[in-house]
Design a protein around this motif. Sequence first.
Motif, PDB file in Angstrom:
ATOM      1  N   PHE A 145       0.844  -1.191   0.000  1.00 44.95           N
ATOM      2  CA  PHE A 145       0.000   0.000   0.000  1.00 44.95           C
ATOM      3  C   PHE A 145       0.882   1.243   0.000  1.00 44.95           C
ATOM      4  N   PRO A 146       0.392   2.318  -0.643  1.00 46.73           N
ATOM      5  CA  PRO A 146       1.217   3.527  -0.757  1.00 46.73           C
ATOM      6  C   PRO A 146       1.271   4.303   0.558  1.00 46.73           C
ATOM      7  N   PRO A 147       2.363   5.067   0.766  1.00 49.62           N
ATOM      8  CA  PRO A 147       2.470   5.867   1.991  1.00 49.62           C
ATOM      9  C   PRO A 147       1.844   7.245   1.793  1.00 49.62           C
ATOM     10  N   VAL A 148       1.679   7.929   2.950  1.00 44.45           N
ATOM     11  CA  VAL A 148       1.277   9.339   2.941  1.00 44.45           C
ATOM     12  C   VAL A 148       2.444  10.124   3.535  1.00 44.45           C
ATOM     13  N   LEU A 149       2.943  11.095   2.790  1.00 43.86           N
ATOM     14  CA  LEU A 149       4.108  11.866   3.207  1.00 43.86           C
ATOM     15  C   LEU A 149       3.678  13.243   3.689  1.00 43.86           C
ATOM     16  N   LEU A 195       7.627  13.107   7.754  1.00 42.86           N
ATOM     17  CA  LEU A 195       6.940  11.975   8.369  1.00 42.86           C
ATOM     18  C   LEU A 195       6.352  11.093   7.273  1.00 42.86           C
ATOM     19  N   ARG A 196       6.536   9.770   7.437  1.00 47.64           N
ATOM     20  CA  ARG A 196       5.949   8.841   6.460  1.00 47.64           C
ATOM     21  C   ARG A 196       4.963   7.934   7.187  1.00 47.64           C
ATOM     22  N   PHE A 197       3.686   7.972   6.712  1.00 49.61           N
ATOM     23  CA  PHE A 197       2.623   7.188   7.313  1.00 49.61           C
ATOM     24  C   PHE A 197       2.204   6.098   6.338  1.00 49.61           C
ATOM     25  N   ARG A 198       1.843   4.932   6.882  1.00 48.63           N
ATOM     26  CA  ARG A 198       1.389   3.819   6.033  1.00 48.63           C
ATOM     27  C   ARG A 198       0.587   2.847   6.882  1.00 48.63           C
ATOM     28  N   ALA A 199      -0.481   2.341   6.304  1.00 45.29           N
ATOM     29  CA  ALA A 199      -1.268   1.301   6.967  1.00 45.29           C
ATOM     30  C   ALA A 199      -0.881  -0.043   6.366  1.00 45.29           C
ATOM     31  N   PRO A 200      -0.744  -1.073   7.186  1.00 43.91           N
ATOM     32  CA  PRO A 200      -0.299  -2.360   6.642  1.00 43.91           C
ATOM     33  C   PRO A 200      -1.371  -3.115   5.870  1.00 43.91           C
ATOM     34  N   ASP A 201      -2.667  -2.723   6.049  1.00 49.90           N
ATOM     35  CA  ASP A 201      -3.733  -3.539   5.474  1.00 49.90           C
ATOM     36  C   ASP A 201      -4.653  -2.784   4.527  1.00 49.90           C
ATOM     37  N   ARG A 202      -4.358  -1.512   4.271  1.00 47.17           N
ATOM     38  CA  ARG A 202      -5.255  -0.741   3.413  1.00 47.17           C
ATOM     39  C   ARG A 202      -4.518   0.494   2.920  1.00 47.17           C
ATOM     40  N   THR A 203      -5.156   1.166   1.975  1.00 47.51           N
ATOM     41  CA  THR A 203      -4.607   2.433   1.508  1.00 47.51           C
ATOM     42  C   THR A 203      -5.002   3.522   2.487  1.00 47.51           C
ATOM     43  N   LEU A 204      -4.024   4.179   3.037  1.00 48.95           N
ATOM     44  CA  LEU A 204      -4.258   5.192   4.058  1.00 48.95           C
ATOM     45  C   LEU A 204      -4.717   6.489   3.394  1.00 48.95           C
ATOM     46  N   ILE A 205      -5.707   7.115   3.995  1.00 46.02           N
ATOM     47  CA  ILE A 205      -6.180   8.391   3.445  1.00 46.02           C
ATOM     48  C   ILE A 205      -5.488   9.516   4.203  1.00 46.02           C
TER      49      ILE A 205
END
Length: 838
Positions: free
Chosen positions: A747-751, A804-814
């Motif tokens: 899944f892609p990260p949110v920067l 900061l790099r955010f990412r969810a392991p099971d879904r695309t993070l909004i």
Amino acid sequence: MRVPASWLVEPVALADSAGDQSADALAEALIRVGFEVEDVEPVEPVSGPLVIGRVLEIEELAEFKKPIRFCRVDVGTRGSDADQPQGVVCGATNFAVGDLVVAALPGTTLPGGFGIAARKTYGRTSDGMLCALDELGLGEDHSGILVLPPGTAEPGDDAVGLLGLDPEAPDAVLDIAVNPDRGYALSVRGMGRELACAYDAAYGDPAAIDQGLPAATGDGWPVRVEPDSGCRRFVARRVTGLDPTAPTPWWMRRRILLAGIRPISLAVDVTNYVMLELGQPMHAYDAARVTGDVVVRRARTDEKLTTLDDVSRALDPDDVAVCDESGPIGLAGVMGGASTEVTHATADVLLEAATWDPASVARAARRHKLPSEAARRFERAVDPAVARAATDLAAALLERYGGATVESGVTDAGPFAAGTDPAAPPIRMALDLPDRVAGVTYPRGASVRRLVQVGCAVDVESDGVSVSPPTWRPDLTRPADLVEEVLRLEGYESIPSQLPAAAAGTGLTLAQRRRRQVSRALADAGYQEVLPSPFMAPTVLDAFGLDDDDPRRSAVRLANPLDADRSLVATTLLPGLLDAVVRNVSRGLRDLALFHVGQVARPDGTPGPAPEVGVESRPTDAQIAALLGPLPAQPLRVGAVLTGAWERPGWWGEGRPATWADAIDAARTVAAVYGAELTVTADRHAPWHPGRCAALHVGDVLVGHAGELHPKVLEELGLPARTCAVELELDRLPVTEVLARPEVSAFPPVLLDVALVVPVEAPVAAVQAALTDGGGELLEDVRLFDVYSGAQVGEGRRSLAFALRFRAPDRTLIVEEASVARDAAVALAGERHGAVLR
């Protein structure tokens, strides 16, 4: 030990059937029986008309700045004009009319391919050359030409054979390294015995030859040996009526020259010859200058001795002194005194052959900085039984070549005097012990035969053998020593070399693998491994600015340091690494990144004495614990130092210097090998700069420090400015069998970026840790990318910008979810450090 091959084979009955007997073959034979032959130096042959000449006339050519002589030399019928002497120009002044010299006539080729021809020089025609020792390849002496003793030969005789330079009978000098426990091998007597063992040939002991001297009646000189003097045996014999002008015969001069000793006079040369032949160092006194009885004792406080090198030396109470009524006349086993020195006028000689305590001689030679051939032998132990034979041989040579009269009196004093030698206890050994140790079944009788060859007396018993070592082998004290003799003489090459099969599941331990991985990781990061000294100087701890109660000052002191300046076992890796930096910088290297993995010693109390444990059986657990108990803690550490440019400048850019941040990054590289994560906090810890020093923790455990070294430390040690260092204790890092594997999300990260204004005293690492804790599980990474201080943020504050790099392991993070996590991270940083969004 240097010895000519032609001399070495004299005691050995080498038959023609013995095989190759060249110098190289002799060296190979000695190597087979366990000796290291460092070099075989051929005595280069000479071709052409090298002849004996007699000097008839000497004309001094005074018009030149240096001494030049034009000599008329009688060379028999070998010259260009058989009826006339040969004219030779020579610059040496150590010969006179009537002397016998060695003349190289035109057509001669000297060692090194130096050809001789008639040529005009200094206004004269020189038909040849008068030769010095080094020009003949017989030593390094170039102080004058070689003058032969009268009667050696006649003018015109061939000098090639006389000097041992015949191409048909080549000679060579063997340079043999002798181990400290084999003092007997520092002689032709000892090495000849080893050569006989190597060739399985008969051996004739040079010490057993009867010199035909008159039977001993009475003392040769009154001698008193004090009980605590360290003198084991003192043999003295007197010769009178010596012709002081008698020359040393050429054969003897040649041998001691090739052995590396400079000939001086007949009396001195004879003592040196006997030392090389039999291994017994000797000393010759001018008997006319010895007053009263000779007393061997320990030196007294404030006593002085002027030795043969004309240096006045203050004696130590530990020194053994040979004295007469005037006081000390010799430093036992090291060097004689100038007051009783044999001169060119000495006709009455007192010969001394003594045996001294090896430790006393070794300490005296080092204390007075007087290494000598005699001390080298005495400190390795000299055979006390050979002293009488040595004095007899020396006296006989002085009688034969110096016209001396050998007095019948012989003094033999000391606890090891003839007839009072304390016999060493016999050693009992099972006959099959060498077979069991080597894993080889040797032929029947091989053990007894080999032990007899080295001089042992062997009694075969029902359950083994009883072996009495000879007096020249004090190193044979237990069955293992006898086994070694059998194995080396039977040939180490006969022992099978077979590696045992490794059992499944064995190999390097996990800790050993981690250690290797640390070295590879640092090398991959651009560091170079070095192996510095494990010892340090006490002064370096002062240069580091350590407090008096700093644990690093509690170091193990060496009883006998290799280097007097480094007398402590290192308690930190930094002294050795910084020494390497200083050495490399002095040789022109400016950009350095060095590392070392090694142990340090950190004693935690006063060590007690270690017990002595025998080798008859495996030590018990209690004995092992008692052996390990006094040892200091020896943690395994890794240290690294950086100086100069970390990124070198070039067409690609300006480059940048190494900084404290690179030192911390090296620590993180090491921690990553263990799968550990470092926590970095500011600290004050010498020898680092108080404002650029980081304490490194794994959890709550302090594992090391990193940063820039203190400027005063750099100045004290002569290090470049801004040198950085890191030191970690690897034993404190957790060793896990399976390292955590990185998980790659699909899944892609949110920067998102945040800029926080914080007080200037707030550590960056602490602010980053607050963001990490506040961001929760969605925050994958926090990275500082900018620091700003100025009027826009106010005095005493600075702006820290983090990515900061955010990412969810099971879904695309909004973005909304990431923003909530970001706000939580900023809130916690504000709560802990007063951070506000810029």
